[in-house]
Design a protein around this motif. Sequence first.
Motif, PDB file in Angstrom:
ATOM      1  N   LEU B  61       0.833  -1.209   0.000  1.00  0.00           N
ATOM      2  CA  LEU B  61       0.000   0.000   0.000  1.00  0.00           C
ATOM      3  C   LEU B  61       0.866   1.256   0.000  1.00  0.00           C
ATOM      4  CD1 LEU B  61      -2.749   1.376   0.097  1.00  0.00           C
ATOM      5  CD2 LEU B  61      -2.713   1.158   2.581  1.00  0.00           C
ATOM      6  N   GLN B  64       2.228   1.953  -3.296  1.00  0.00           N
ATOM      7  CA  GLN B  64       1.229   2.511  -4.222  1.00  0.00           C
ATOM      8  C   GLN B  64       0.944   3.977  -3.870  1.00  0.00           C
ATOM      9  OE1 GLN B  64      -2.018  -0.103  -5.107  1.00  0.00           O
ATOM     10  NE2 GLN B  64      -3.281   1.525  -5.933  1.00  0.00           N
ATOM     11  N   LEU B  65       0.895   4.266  -2.575  1.00  0.00           N
ATOM     12  CA  LEU B  65       0.560   5.632  -2.152  1.00  0.00           C
ATOM     13  C   LEU B  65       1.624   6.648  -2.571  1.00  0.00           C
ATOM     14  CD1 LEU B  65      -0.884   5.061   1.443  1.00  0.00           C
ATOM     15  CD2 LEU B  65      -2.155   5.621  -0.624  1.00  0.00           C
ATOM     16  N   THR B  67       3.062   6.939  -5.200  1.00  0.00           N
ATOM     17  CA  THR B  67       2.883   7.373  -6.591  1.00  0.00           C
ATOM     18  C   THR B  67       1.717   8.353  -6.723  1.00  0.00           C
ATOM     19  OG1 THR B  67       1.366   5.582  -7.145  1.00  0.00           O
ATOM     20  CG2 THR B  67       3.719   5.151  -7.442  1.00  0.00           C
ATOM     21  N   SER B  68       0.974   8.553  -5.638  1.00  0.00           N
ATOM     22  CA  SER B  68      -0.157   9.479  -5.687  1.00  0.00           C
ATOM     23  C   SER B  68       0.345  10.919  -5.797  1.00  0.00           C
ATOM     24  CB  SER B  68      -0.987   9.318  -4.414  1.00  0.00           C
ATOM     25  OG  SER B  68      -2.038  10.229  -4.412  1.00  0.00           O
ATOM     26  N   GLN B  69      -0.364  11.705  -6.589  1.00  0.00           N
ATOM     27  CA  GLN B  69       0.089  13.086  -6.793  1.00  0.00           C
ATOM     28  C   GLN B  69      -0.073  13.932  -5.529  1.00  0.00           C
ATOM     29  OE1 GLN B  69      -2.348  13.540 -10.194  1.00  0.00           O
ATOM     30  NE2 GLN B  69      -0.677  13.236 -11.639  1.00  0.00           N
ATOM     31  N   THR B  70      -1.172  13.694  -4.819  1.00  0.00           N
ATOM     32  CA  THR B  70      -1.396  14.440  -3.578  1.00  0.00           C
ATOM     33  C   THR B  70      -1.805  13.468  -2.479  1.00  0.00           C
ATOM     34  OG1 THR B  70      -3.662  14.799  -4.293  1.00  0.00           O
ATOM     35  CG2 THR B  70      -2.134  16.613  -4.640  1.00  0.00           C
ATOM     36  N   PRO B  72      -3.384  13.357   1.140  1.00  0.00           N
ATOM     37  CA  PRO B  72      -4.009  14.165   2.186  1.00  0.00           C
ATOM     38  C   PRO B  72      -3.381  13.887   3.555  1.00  0.00           C
ATOM     39  CG  PRO B  72      -5.652  12.960   0.892  1.00  0.00           C
ATOM     40  CD  PRO B  72      -4.309  12.421   0.517  1.00  0.00           C
ATOM     41  N   PRO B  73      -3.418  14.869   4.441  1.00  0.00           N
ATOM     42  CA  PRO B  73      -2.778  14.676   5.757  1.00  0.00           C
ATOM     43  C   PRO B  73      -3.372  13.520   6.545  1.00  0.00           C
ATOM     44  CG  PRO B  73      -4.092  16.706   5.687  1.00  0.00           C
ATOM     45  CD  PRO B  73      -4.003  16.206   4.292  1.00  0.00           C
ATOM     46  N   GLU B  74      -4.690  13.262   6.369  1.00  0.00           N
ATOM     47  CA  GLU B  74      -5.307  12.188   7.151  1.00  0.00           C
ATOM     48  C   GLU B  74      -4.794  10.811   6.713  1.00  0.00           C
ATOM     49  OE1 GLU B  74      -6.913  14.180   5.096  1.00  0.00           O
ATOM     50  OE2 GLU B  74      -8.301  13.083   3.801  1.00  0.00           O
ATOM     51  N   VAL B  75      -4.391  10.712   5.442  1.00  0.00           N
ATOM     52  CA  VAL B  75      -3.858   9.430   4.943  1.00  0.00           C
ATOM     53  C   VAL B  75      -2.456   9.203   5.498  1.00  0.00           C
ATOM     54  CG1 VAL B  75      -3.113   8.206   2.858  1.00  0.00           C
ATOM     55  CG2 VAL B  75      -5.285   9.437   2.876  1.00  0.00           C
ATOM     56  N   ALA B  77      -1.358  10.463   8.298  1.00  0.00           N
ATOM     57  CA  ALA B  77      -1.546  10.174   9.728  1.00  0.00           C
ATOM     58  C   ALA B  77      -2.022   8.739   9.933  1.00  0.00           C
ATOM     59  CB  ALA B  77      -2.558  11.155  10.327  1.00  0.00           C
ATOM     60  N   ASP B  78      -2.880   8.269   9.050  1.00  0.00           N
ATOM     61  CA  ASP B  78      -3.380   6.883   9.148  1.00  0.00           C
ATOM     62  C   ASP B  78      -2.237   5.888   9.036  1.00  0.00           C
ATOM     63  OD1 ASP B  78      -5.224   4.756   9.203  1.00  0.00           O
ATOM     64  OD2 ASP B  78      -5.363   4.707   7.022  1.00  0.00           O
ATOM     65  N   ASN B  79      -1.389   6.111   8.042  1.00  0.00           N
ATOM     66  CA  ASN B  79      -0.284   5.178   7.820  1.00  0.00           C
ATOM     67  C   ASN B  79       0.745   5.225   8.932  1.00  0.00           C
ATOM     68  OD1 ASN B  79      -0.161   3.638   5.030  1.00  0.00           O
ATOM     69  ND2 ASN B  79      -1.409   5.463   4.808  1.00  0.00           N
ATOM     70  N   ARG B  83      -1.390   1.917  10.947  1.00  0.00           N
ATOM     71  CA  ARG B  83      -0.979   0.717  10.230  1.00  0.00           C
ATOM     72  C   ARG B  83       0.210   0.071  10.937  1.00  0.00           C
ATOM     73  NH1 ARG B  83       0.267   0.576   5.055  1.00  0.00           N
ATOM     74  NH2 ARG B  83      -0.857  -1.334   4.712  1.00  0.00           N
TER      75      ARG B  83
END
Lengths: 392, 203
Positions: B61, B64-65, B67-70, B72-75, B77-79, B83
């Motif tokens: 994951l 994959q993340l 490679t994301s262009q943006t 978000p801060p919550e993502v 923080a989640d990781n 995780r």
Amino acid sequence: MPINYQQIKKQIPHFCELAAEHNQVIHSTAQRLLYTLNQYSDQVGQLIGLVETESASNKSLRCAKPTDEALASVHGLPELDTVATLIAADGSQINPSRHRQVDFCLINVATISLQTGMDVAPVINTESILLDIGELTPDNAPLTEDILALERDIRERAALAHQASKYTPPMVTMTDGPLELFRETSNTARFEKKLAEYIGILSDLSKSRTITVGYVDKPQSDLVNRLIKLIIKNESQTPAQAMRELERIWVSDANLFSELLSSPGDRSAIYCIQSPWSKLFKEELALYFFYLNVSRSETPYLARIEIPAWCTRDPETLNQLHAAIYRQCDIMGPRPYPYILHRAHEIAVVTYEETLELDAMIAVELKRRGIDAGSISNKQSAKDLPSRGRYQ
Amino acid sequence: MSKLPIEIGRLLRSSLTGFVAGCRVNQPNLPAFGTLVRVPIHEKLDAFGLVYDIHMDDDGLVRQLVTSQTLPPEVIADNRNNRNMPSEISIVTIGRRQDGIISHLLPSHPPISLDVIYQCSNDEIRAFTTGGGFGYFRHILRNQELPAGELLTAHLEQARVAHRDGGDPNWFSNAVQELIILLRDDYPSLMSLLNALSDLPTE
């Protein structure tokens, strides 16, 4: 060797040859259907009447029913400027199996709640329910995997409603798969009872103005194409033979909409689901859907988004969920899928090792109480033997 | 010791010569490279070690993340918070305290899984780096896997502060002299160490 590769190798060229021919047929049929979709795009009033007339005589009719949006209309990605709460739920289950040492069932439901745009870690909850022994034989028959899946779906939705009660709108809740329950058990009284429970939860979510979304990845449904075929059938000049040919060829809606929804974030018009079950989802809870191009590249990748009627009434609500879903997919980069749904799945999934662990835990407790814990079946025992072959 | 010891993580795996601790990627007291740490093995035995590597693992994951262009801060923080991805801290064992006596011999037993690892206080740093002279340098110099020059420099920098605060400003230069003697027949290693030391701020 598990597969006779030599034999398969000889069959592959023939398979691919037929696939090419089949794709050609699908493509030409899709073009024919797309032409009709464009031709009738603005005649929504007439087509609503057509579906209603047909459904009156054909109780098993299953197709898309137009709304006030033009059939072939394309709606671009709206701006997302409101901080919203997103909640996703996913469930996993351990199905009954007489081959295990102890026959048991477990439903594991996970929810994840996140505040978009906030530097705060999402809140995660997991609920694991071990079904009582009496629930393994409901209605004097062994519990089927289908009933368990139905129970899981309802618990997913209930968990969403429970989490949603902790936040204030705007909120978008999501589950993977359609909102419409569709099970083999659909003719049993148990299904009817569970369906009523499910509709009750959807109703509660509706009352609290919690947007409810069913996300279908790589959709294969043909609801809109069924509508178009109904239109063509209704055209007086369509020859019976041509109609039979058209009916014979299955084309998914994605074949059409991937041509229409060419820009990232585009959504299709909204359609209502006309099905034998749709009469149970009344008024605010009537089921609607649209296709969404969740790709961020030039090659479209479609998802079908199912929502209840009330979410379609307010353009702002619709825009909010449209943008929120696309943004969630965008997080996952080149393989778009809502991040929050993936996380819910990651938390909920029950692994084979965990199943074995639970089996052992229950067996130990049974033995401690002087109860025969049983044993795994001879078939399972043979399968578990160390192998030099394919089970390594 | 006036302050409570700072807990930095728990032990994942160990041997007599080194151990690996796991801790959350975002915890505020993530130990620095070269930090002296202590792990109580039992009530009469502690192992001491130096942090020589901090390793952050990835998974499908995360790959994959990125490679994301943006993102978000919550993502993010989640990781980092939710995780299951501990950062792994590798530690080389450099001594022990047995029955209250510090020595630079290896402990008789390795620490056990989930043992708590503490960052040493200045008192403990002073006690360890003077009890037994500079014998613990051998554990670092003989281990070919370690970035010895960088690790010793990071350690000396931290120990220098502890000794200066304890009223011994000469400890640092004594330690450097000892290292020069130990490395006199290993010119490449000596130059590597001196190069690294030259990057330290002068006092």
